[in-house]
Scaffold this motif. Structure first.
Motif, PDB file in Angstrom:
ATOM      1  N   ARG A 151      41.207  53.562  37.254  1.00 27.67           N
ATOM      2  CA  ARG A 151      39.793  53.581  37.630  1.00 27.67           C
ATOM      3  C   ARG A 151      39.377  52.180  38.038  1.00 27.67           C
ATOM      4  NH1 ARG A 151      36.371  57.487  35.640  1.00 27.67           N
ATOM      5  NH2 ARG A 151      34.748  56.190  36.599  1.00 27.67           N
ATOM      6  N   ARG A 152      39.390  51.919  39.320  1.00 24.41           N
ATOM      7  CA  ARG A 152      39.059  50.603  39.844  1.00 24.41           C
ATOM      8  C   ARG A 152      37.643  50.191  39.446  1.00 24.41           C
ATOM      9  NH1 ARG A 152      38.584  48.987  46.153  1.00 24.41           N
ATOM     10  NH2 ARG A 152      37.084  50.685  46.023  1.00 24.41           N
ATOM     11  N   ASP A 153      36.729  51.162  39.459  1.00 27.70           N
ATOM     12  CA  ASP A 153      35.345  50.837  39.111  1.00 27.70           C
ATOM     13  C   ASP A 153      35.227  50.359  37.663  1.00 27.70           C
ATOM     14  OD1 ASP A 153      36.077  53.446  38.329  1.00 27.70           O
ATOM     15  OD2 ASP A 153      33.991  54.141  38.314  1.00 27.70           O
ATOM     16  N   LEU A 154      35.993  50.972  36.760  1.00 27.37           N
ATOM     17  CA  LEU A 154      35.917  50.572  35.355  1.00 27.37           C
ATOM     18  C   LEU A 154      36.645  49.259  35.099  1.00 27.37           C
ATOM     19  CD1 LEU A 154      36.358  53.986  33.508  1.00 27.37           C
ATOM     20  CD2 LEU A 154      34.258  52.837  34.248  1.00 27.37           C
ATOM     21  N   PHE A 155      37.744  49.039  35.784  1.00 27.15           N
ATOM     22  CA  PHE A 155      38.424  47.751  35.641  1.00 27.15           C
ATOM     23  C   PHE A 155      37.543  46.614  36.158  1.00 27.15           C
ATOM     24  CE2 PHE A 155      42.095  50.142  34.521  1.00 27.15           C
ATOM     25  CZ  PHE A 155      42.980  49.259  33.921  1.00 27.15           C
ATOM     26  N   ASP A 156      36.793  46.874  37.233  1.00 25.46           N
ATOM     27  CA  ASP A 156      35.858  45.861  37.729  1.00 25.46           C
ATOM     28  C   ASP A 156      34.729  45.623  36.719  1.00 25.46           C
ATOM     29  OD1 ASP A 156      37.317  45.590  40.047  1.00 25.46           O
ATOM     30  OD2 ASP A 156      35.982  46.829  41.276  1.00 25.46           O
ATOM     31  N   LYS A 157      34.192  46.707  36.182  1.00 23.48           N
ATOM     32  CA  LYS A 157      33.069  46.609  35.260  1.00 23.48           C
ATOM     33  C   LYS A 157      33.442  45.821  34.000  1.00 23.48           C
ATOM     34  CE  LYS A 157      29.933  49.507  32.504  1.00 23.48           C
ATOM     35  NZ  LYS A 157      29.495  50.913  32.223  1.00 23.48           N
ATOM     36  N   TYR A 158      34.627  46.071  33.479  1.00 29.22           N
ATOM     37  CA  TYR A 158      35.003  45.486  32.195  1.00 29.22           C
ATOM     38  C   TYR A 158      35.989  44.327  32.324  1.00 29.22           C
ATOM     39  CZ  TYR A 158      32.849  49.560  29.933  1.00 29.22           C
ATOM     40  OH  TYR A 158      31.961  50.518  29.496  1.00 29.22           O
ATOM     41  N   HIS A 159      36.250  43.880  33.531  1.00 35.18           N
ATOM     42  CA  HIS A 159      37.311  42.895  33.741  1.00 35.18           C
ATOM     43  C   HIS A 159      37.166  41.664  32.849  1.00 35.18           C
ATOM     44  CE1 HIS A 159      39.115  39.310  35.593  1.00 35.18           C
ATOM     45  NE2 HIS A 159      40.102  40.135  35.935  1.00 35.18           N
ATOM     46  N   ASP A 160      35.985  41.050  32.869  1.00 32.93           N
ATOM     47  CA  ASP A 160      35.816  39.791  32.145  1.00 32.93           C
ATOM     48  C   ASP A 160      35.927  39.991  30.638  1.00 32.93           C
ATOM     49  OD1 ASP A 160      35.521  38.608  34.576  1.00 32.93           O
ATOM     50  OD2 ASP A 160      33.335  38.385  34.451  1.00 32.93           O
ATOM     51  N   ARG A 161      35.334  41.072  30.134  1.00 37.25           N
ATOM     52  CA  ARG A 161      35.431  41.352  28.701  1.00 37.25           C
ATOM     53  C   ARG A 161      36.879  41.589  28.289  1.00 37.25           C
ATOM     54  NH1 ARG A 161      31.791  46.081  26.649  1.00 37.25           N
ATOM     55  NH2 ARG A 161      33.090  45.668  24.809  1.00 37.25           N
ATOM     56  N   MET A 162      37.602  42.388  29.086  1.00 33.80           N
ATOM     57  CA  MET A 162      39.007  42.649  28.759  1.00 33.80           C
ATOM     58  C   MET A 162      39.827  41.371  28.796  1.00 33.80           C
ATOM     59  SD  MET A 162      40.356  46.297  30.249  1.00 33.80           S
ATOM     60  CE  MET A 162      39.731  46.185  31.916  1.00 33.80           C
ATOM     61  N   ALA A 163      39.634  40.583  29.862  1.00 28.11           N
ATOM     62  CA  ALA A 163      40.408  39.341  29.986  1.00 28.11           C
ATOM     63  C   ALA A 163      40.154  38.433  28.787  1.00 28.11           C
ATOM     64  CB  ALA A 163      40.055  38.639  31.289  1.00 28.11           C
ATOM     65  N   ASN A 164      38.909  38.354  28.360  1.00 27.93           N
ATOM     66  CA  ASN A 164      38.570  37.502  27.219  1.00 27.93           C
ATOM     67  C   ASN A 164      39.178  38.035  25.919  1.00 27.93           C
ATOM     68  OD1 ASN A 164      36.897  35.263  26.022  1.00 27.93           O
ATOM     69  ND2 ASN A 164      35.978  37.007  24.949  1.00 27.93           N
ATOM     70  N   ASP A 165      39.092  39.351  25.723  1.00 27.13           N
ATOM     71  CA  ASP A 165      39.600  39.945  24.483  1.00 27.13           C
ATOM     72  C   ASP A 165      41.123  39.977  24.435  1.00 27.13           C
ATOM     73  OD1 ASP A 165      36.976  40.353  23.795  1.00 27.13           O
ATOM     74  OD2 ASP A 165      36.992  42.523  24.145  1.00 27.13           O
ATOM     75  N   LEU A 166      41.740  40.256  25.597  1.00 21.05           N
ATOM     76  CA  LEU A 166      43.188  40.454  25.620  1.00 21.05           C
ATOM     77  C   LEU A 166      43.968  39.169  25.869  1.00 21.05           C
ATOM     78  CD1 LEU A 166      43.277  43.769  27.710  1.00 21.05           C
ATOM     79  CD2 LEU A 166      43.580  43.527  25.228  1.00 21.05           C
ATOM     80  N   GLY A 167      43.331  38.195  26.491  1.00 28.94           N
ATOM     81  CA  GLY A 167      43.997  36.935  26.751  1.00 28.94           C
ATOM     82  C   GLY A 167      44.867  36.924  27.991  1.00 28.94           C
ATOM     83  N   PHE A 168      44.670  37.909  28.885  1.00 23.18           N
ATOM     84  CA  PHE A 168      45.384  37.923  30.168  1.00 23.18           C
ATOM     85  C   PHE A 168      44.530  38.681  31.177  1.00 23.18           C
ATOM     86  CE2 PHE A 168      46.938  41.622  27.777  1.00 23.18           C
ATOM     87  CZ  PHE A 168      46.788  42.661  28.694  1.00 23.18           C
ATOM     88  N   ASP A 169      44.835  38.482  32.462  1.00 23.41           N
ATOM     89  CA  ASP A 169      44.129  39.188  33.521  1.00 23.41           C
ATOM     90  C   ASP A 169      44.582  40.651  33.509  1.00 23.41           C
ATOM     91  OD1 ASP A 169      43.041  40.224  35.823  1.00 23.41           O
ATOM     92  OD2 ASP A 169      43.825  38.670  37.163  1.00 23.41           O
ATOM     93  N   PRO A 170      43.678  41.604  33.237  1.00 23.87           N
ATOM     94  CA  PRO A 170      44.087  43.007  33.113  1.00 23.87           C
ATOM     95  C   PRO A 170      44.240  43.729  34.450  1.00 23.87           C
ATOM     96  CG  PRO A 170      41.751  42.819  32.734  1.00 23.87           C
ATOM     97  CD  PRO A 170      42.252  41.410  32.939  1.00 23.87           C
ATOM     98  N   THR A 171      43.956  43.064  35.563  1.00 27.33           N
ATOM     99  CA  THR A 171      44.034  43.722  36.863  1.00 27.33           C
ATOM    100  C   THR A 171      45.418  44.328  37.068  1.00 27.33           C
ATOM    101  OG1 THR A 171      42.472  42.121  37.771  1.00 27.33           O
ATOM    102  CG2 THR A 171      43.740  43.439  39.346  1.00 27.33           C
ATOM    103  N   PRO A 172      45.517  45.634  37.318  1.00 33.39           N
ATOM    104  CA  PRO A 172      46.826  46.262  37.488  1.00 33.39           C
ATOM    105  C   PRO A 172      47.621  45.651  38.641  1.00 33.39           C
ATOM    106  CG  PRO A 172      45.182  47.935  37.051  1.00 33.39           C
ATOM    107  CD  PRO A 172      44.436  46.642  37.267  1.00 33.39           C
ATOM    108  N   SER A 173      48.884  45.422  38.378  1.00 32.76           N
ATOM    109  CA  SER A 173      49.816  44.935  39.391  1.00 32.76           C
ATOM    110  C   SER A 173      51.221  45.091  38.844  1.00 32.76           C
ATOM    111  CB  SER A 173      49.559  43.461  39.732  1.00 32.76           C
ATOM    112  OG  SER A 173      50.106  42.611  38.745  1.00 32.76           O
ATOM    113  N   GLY A 174      52.196  44.911  39.707  1.00 29.84           N
ATOM    114  CA  GLY A 174      53.578  44.983  39.274  1.00 29.84           C
ATOM    115  C   GLY A 174      53.977  43.855  38.354  1.00 29.84           C
TER     116      GLY A 174
END
Length: 483
Positions: free
Chosen positions: A177-200
């Motif tokens: 869900r691109r829309d949800l990854f965009d919406k939560y990107h910064d929160r996820m990155a901060n909580d998880l400690g890595f860029d969550p954007t899907p990629s290989g």
């Protein structure tokens, strides 16, 4: 492999197109006469008046062709009857037809694992057709087909011979869900400690952590972080294999070669290796936080759940993009699957079209005309545009066309092309996932998904499941195959 989703999407559209556009009552079945032939300067018209029967699984390119067979008939004067069956029924029908000595079906949708490998001796070596000066040659030659697909779908044991032409190319990728990854990107990155954007470049461990994050933090938008095609079915083997290979596990020694060219005697199964068991342990862990309905879903089920907004992401066949864009336009994103500790693997599920070796000389020539036409760049482009399915090209030259390149961006008149960047990476030789191409694969596959299902429902440990599969597969392979 029937990969069409539920809902107001490809399954309904395909059925309607096939019912409206294809003759499913075979003309002249059982006839002993060869096709008509006339001497003419037009190679495409020499079999005018012939009738061909094409047996196929219900797939996107077949639906597009069945919806409009007139271009082929106008070009050649040949009538084409198309019969579509579920894959298991197709395999049974083809096996009987090849054993009969007479070609009821001149053109065959030849799944690499269930038709090509066990029945290769019943199919025409298409080099003989391409070399015939009296027949049209393949535009662009064999080299225009994507090399990994040409090998996986078209060849068996002999790396020079080819028995099918690549016809479709479904490949498993990461859908999210691109829309949800965009919406939560910064929160996820901060909580998880890595860029969550899907990629290989993401790892399976990171995929797990992203799914877990959605489970805990985004329940107002989506019910589960991930879902899987983990029903006791061929789909489970496909879903698991991506993880298995990424952990360095393999079904047999020389797994890449056995998957790409094939083998009649692959040797002992290697699923009892430490790497295979580690992959199974991770897969069990991943499914433990996935949507619980995953163990009831094949690819259709997980595709429908994703489109319904139930899942933040899932691995699934790339051709579901057409349905995703129809139901939730602009909300889906596509990436290669994550990498594991050893490798990246994206399961390939493509198939080729073949000619029965039971065909008579003129029937064979007429069937070759259909294969050349059905896999030509012009027809593949038309299929991409078709409202009756879409499909995905198997030729490099089609992807290089300006209008096809343009369709890789939204808004796209060819929605499957939105996955092009992902599948181009997935088809690279070191990233494509190829299950073993062996004559006895269908029985091995059943053993694999049966034991995996027991593992997921608590009936065995990952180590026991892998060892049980190995023992059963070794028995099957040792017994061999007589076609």
């Amino acid at each position: 492999m029937d990969r069409n989703p539920h809902g107001p999407s490809r399954r309904d559209v395909l059925r309607g197109a096939l019912a409206a556009g294809a003759a499913v009552t075979l003309a002249g079945c059982g006839s002993q006469a060869d096709a008509p032939h006339s001497v003419t300067v037009d190679q495409w018209r020499q079999f005018k008046g012939a009738t061909l029967n094409f047996i196929s699984e219900n797939t996107a390119p077949t639906a597009a062709i069945a919806a409009n067979t007139r271009p082929f008939t106008d070009l050649t004067g040949i009538n084409i009857n198309i019969v579509t069956l579920e894959l298991t029924a197709l395999v049974q029908r083809v096996a009987l037809d090849l054993a009969s000595g007479h070609a009821q079906y001149q053109v065959i949708y030849a799944d690499p694992y269930q038709v090509l490998a066990p029945y290769q001796r019943g199919l025409v070596d298409l080099r003989t057709m391409q070399a015939d000066p009296n027949l049209p040659h393949l535009p662009g030659g064999v080299a225009d087909f994507i090399p990994a697909q040409m090998d996986a779908a078209g060849r068996f044991v002999d790396p020079n011979a080819y028995y099918t032409l690549p016809y479709d190319a479904p490949t498993m990728i990461w859908q999210y869900r691109r829309d949800l990854f965009d919406k939560y990107h910064d929160r996820m990155a901060n909580d998880l400690g890595f860029d969550p954007t899907p990629s290989g470049e993401r790892t399976w461990d990171e995929y797990y952590r992203i799914a877990q994050w959605f489970n805990k933090n985004a329940t107002s938008d989506v019910k589960y972080g991930t879902g899987h095609q983990a029903r006791q079915h061929d789909s489970l083997m496909n879903d698991f294999s991506n993880v298995l290979w990424s952990y360095g596990g393999a079904y047999f020694d020389n797994g890449k070669e056995v998957g790409r060219i094939g083998s009649r005697d692959p040797g002992p199964c290697r699923l009892d290796s430490d790497a295979a068991i580690a992959g199974a342990e991770f897969y069990q862990k991943l499914l433990a936080i996935a949507d619980p309905a995953s163990t009831t879903w094949d690819w259709d089920g997980v595709g429908a759940a994703f489109r319904a907004g139930r899942l933040a992401m899932c691995p699934n066949w790339h051709e579901f993009a057409a349905s995703n864009e129809q139901v939730m336009p602009g909300k889906a994103g596509y990436s290669p699957l994550p990498r594991g500790p050893v490798a990246t693997a994206n399961m390939y599920g493509g198939t080729g079209v073949a000619i029965s070796d039971n065909t008579r000389p003129h029937e064979r020539g007429a069937a070759w005309l259909f294969l050349v036409w059905a896999t030509s760049p012009q027809t593949q482009l038309a299929n991409l545009k078709s409202k009756a399915g879409g499909g995905t090209p198997t030729r490099t030259s089609v992807y290089e066309l300006p209008e096809v390149r343009a369709a890789e961006k939204r808004p796209s008149p060819m929605p499957n092309m939105l996955t092009a960047a992902a599948v181009r990476q997935a088809w690279e030789p070191d990233k494509i996932g190829l299950r073993p191409k062996i004559p006895m694969w269908n029985e091995c596959n059943t053993a694999i998904f049966t034991q995996l299902s027991r593992m997921l429902t608590g009936g065995s440990t990952p180590a026991d499941a892998m060892r049980n599969i190995k023992a059963r597969v070794d028995q099957i392979v040792a017994r061999g195959w007589v076609a």
